[in-house]
Design an enzyme around this catalytic site. Structure first.
Site, PDB file in Angstrom:
ATOM      1  N   ASN A  69      30.791 -11.912  -8.960  1.00  0.00           N
ATOM      2  CA  ASN A  69      30.360 -12.561  -7.717  1.00  0.00           C
ATOM      3  C   ASN A  69      29.143 -13.415  -8.042  1.00  0.00           C
ATOM      4  OD1 ASN A  69      29.454 -13.249  -5.183  1.00  0.00           O
ATOM      5  ND2 ASN A  69      28.778 -11.191  -4.620  1.00  0.00           N
ATOM      6  N   LYS A  96      27.587 -15.389  -6.175  1.00  0.00           N
ATOM      7  CA  LYS A  96      26.730 -15.578  -4.992  1.00  0.00           C
ATOM      8  C   LYS A  96      26.382 -17.061  -4.822  1.00  0.00           C
ATOM      9  CE  LYS A  96      24.965 -10.980  -5.803  1.00  0.00           C
ATOM     10  NZ  LYS A  96      24.148  -9.922  -5.268  1.00  0.00           N
ATOM     11  N   HIS A 133      30.743  -8.310   2.174  1.00  0.00           N
ATOM     12  CA  HIS A 133      29.636  -8.039   1.242  1.00  0.00           C
ATOM     13  C   HIS A 133      28.385  -7.685   2.049  1.00  0.00           C
ATOM     14  CE1 HIS A 133      26.614  -8.591  -1.845  1.00  0.00           C
ATOM     15  NE2 HIS A 133      27.585  -8.512  -2.736  1.00  0.00           N
ATOM     16  N   GLU A 137      25.396  -8.451   1.731  1.00  0.00           N
ATOM     17  CA  GLU A 137      24.490  -9.575   2.022  1.00  0.00           C
ATOM     18  C   GLU A 137      24.956 -10.330   3.258  1.00  0.00           C
ATOM     19  OE1 GLU A 137      24.570 -11.345  -1.868  1.00  0.00           O
ATOM     20  OE2 GLU A 137      23.385  -9.689  -2.659  1.00  0.00           O
ATOM     21  N   GLU A 174      29.843  -0.438  -2.894  1.00  0.00           N
ATOM     22  CA  GLU A 174      28.587  -1.044  -3.317  1.00  0.00           C
ATOM     23  C   GLU A 174      27.441  -0.458  -2.493  1.00  0.00           C
ATOM     24  OE1 GLU A 174      29.302  -5.027  -5.393  1.00  0.00           O
ATOM     25  OE2 GLU A 174      28.985  -5.443  -3.294  1.00  0.00           O
ATOM     26  N   GLY A 222      21.490  -5.785  -6.746  1.00  0.00           N
ATOM     27  CA  GLY A 222      20.427  -6.707  -7.139  1.00  0.00           C
ATOM     28  C   GLY A 222      19.080  -6.048  -7.348  1.00  0.00           C
ATOM     29  N   SER A 261      24.137  -3.537  -9.577  1.00  0.00           N
ATOM     30  CA  SER A 261      23.343  -3.573 -10.819  1.00  0.00           C
ATOM     31  C   SER A 261      24.138  -3.156 -12.057  1.00  0.00           C
ATOM     32  CB  SER A 261      22.071  -2.726 -10.657  1.00  0.00           C
ATOM     33  OG  SER A 261      21.244  -3.269  -9.643  1.00  0.00           O
TER      34      SER A 261
HETATM   35  C1  PEP Z   1      27.173  -7.917  -5.839  1.00  0.00           C
HETATM   36  O1  PEP Z   1      26.742  -9.005  -5.530  1.00  0.00           O
HETATM   37  O2  PEP Z   1      28.238  -7.520  -5.336  1.00  0.00           O
HETATM   38  C2  PEP Z   1      26.418  -7.093  -6.785  1.00  0.00           C
HETATM   39  C3  PEP Z   1      26.885  -5.908  -7.078  1.00  0.00           C
HETATM   40  O3  PEP Z   1      25.281  -7.638  -7.304  1.00  0.00           O
HETATM   41  P1  PEP Z   1      24.426  -7.078  -8.568  1.00  0.00           P
HETATM   42  O4  PEP Z   1      25.432  -6.775  -9.669  1.00  0.00           O
HETATM   43  O5  PEP Z   1      23.522  -8.204  -8.935  1.00  0.00           O
HETATM   44  O6  PEP Z   1      23.737  -5.844  -8.151  1.00  0.00           O
END
Ligand code: PEP
Length: 258
Positions: free
Chosen positions: A9, A11, A94, A96, A164, A170, A210
């Site tokens: 992803n 983003k 997601h 976010e 997640e 992040g 992460s």
């Molecule tokens: C994500 O954006 O779905 C995500 C898991 O981000 P990160 O790997 O940066 O934590």
């Protein structure tokens, strides 16, 4: 055995030029790695360019969001029909989007239904916030998110779920493999109750939060975890390649052993 998946992803990162450079660097190498579905999800504006760059390779394409109406006066939105000829997957729900764009469970549900109608494969994201985790409410939260996201979905064959935990996205503070495996096993049990054992056993459930080349092994060696949704580390070619390669090696070894 379920084919593992690593989805990147990106983003809101990369211009068209940067996306072109990143895909040109990664695609020939990703293409050589077998036994893993490799999906990249660049920003909307780069989808058409990336589609051409990956043509003929085993790399697959996903979008990061979709609106639930087919067409009309919805300035700035992208419909499932627009994506259907462009990509195979779409990330929906997601955290976010839930956090910064006020996406509700009802909207996520409408998006899932619309994406499935258009033949897209949704990657549904669910997961608890830090305070919910600390209050021991993880199972309650993911159960409610599953219930609301999948209302009216009769047969979620092509659906992928990414667990997640919001506190891990992040932050550099990933869940442990064991924690993620437990919650993902719980989610699989819920899918079995909502649908059937067969659907639950076929469905790919990913971990996200992460994930890096240094910790991917911890996740993909777990029996319930079928891969990862990767944010930050998917923007670095060497990291993403290493994540995909390790997943392929570990899952191939595990399937030989079983
Ligand atoms: C994500 O954006 O779905 C995500 C898991 O981000 P990160 O790997 O940066 O934590």
């Amino acid at each position: 055995m379920r084919v593992p998946m690593i989805a990147g992803n990106w983003k809101m990162n990369t211009t068209i030029r940067e996306a072109t450079a990143l895909v040109s660097e990664m695609c020939p190498l990703l293409n050589q790695i077998e036994n893993v579905d490799k999906v990249i999800c660049p920003p909307f504006i780069s989808l058409a360019v990336v589609k051409e760059l990956i043509r003929g390779s085993s790399v697959k394409l996903g979008a990061q969001n979709v609106y639930f109406e087919e067409e009309g006066a919805y300035t700035g939105e992208i419909s499932p029909l627009m994506l259907a000829n462009l990509c195979e997957f779409v990330i929906i729900g997601h955290s976010e989007r839930r956090q910064y764009f006020n996406e509700t469970g009802e909207m996520v549900n409408k998006k899932i239904l619309a994406a499935l109608r258009a033949g897209l494969k949704p990657i549904l994201c669910i997961g608890e916030r830090l305070e919910e985790n600390e209050a021991g409410r993880t199972e309650e939260i993911v159960t409610e998110q599953l219930r609301s996201s999948l209302a009216g979905v009769d047969y979620p064959r092509s659906l992928i779920i990414a667990y997640e935990p919001v506190w891990a996205i992040g932050t550099g503070k990933a869940a442990t493999g064991q924690q993620a495996n437990e919650t993902i096993g719980f989610i699989r049990g819920k899918i079995a109750k909502l649908y059937s054992d067969e659907i639950a056993q076929d469905m790919r459930l990913l971990y996200g939060g992460s994930v890096t080349a240094d910790n991917i092994a911890e996740f993909v060696q777990q029996p319930e975890i079928d891969g990862a949704l990767v944010g930050g580390a998917s923007l670095k070619a060497d990291q993403f390649l290493s994540i995909v390669k390790q997943t392929s090696e570990i899952r191939s070894r595990l399937s030989e052993e079983s």
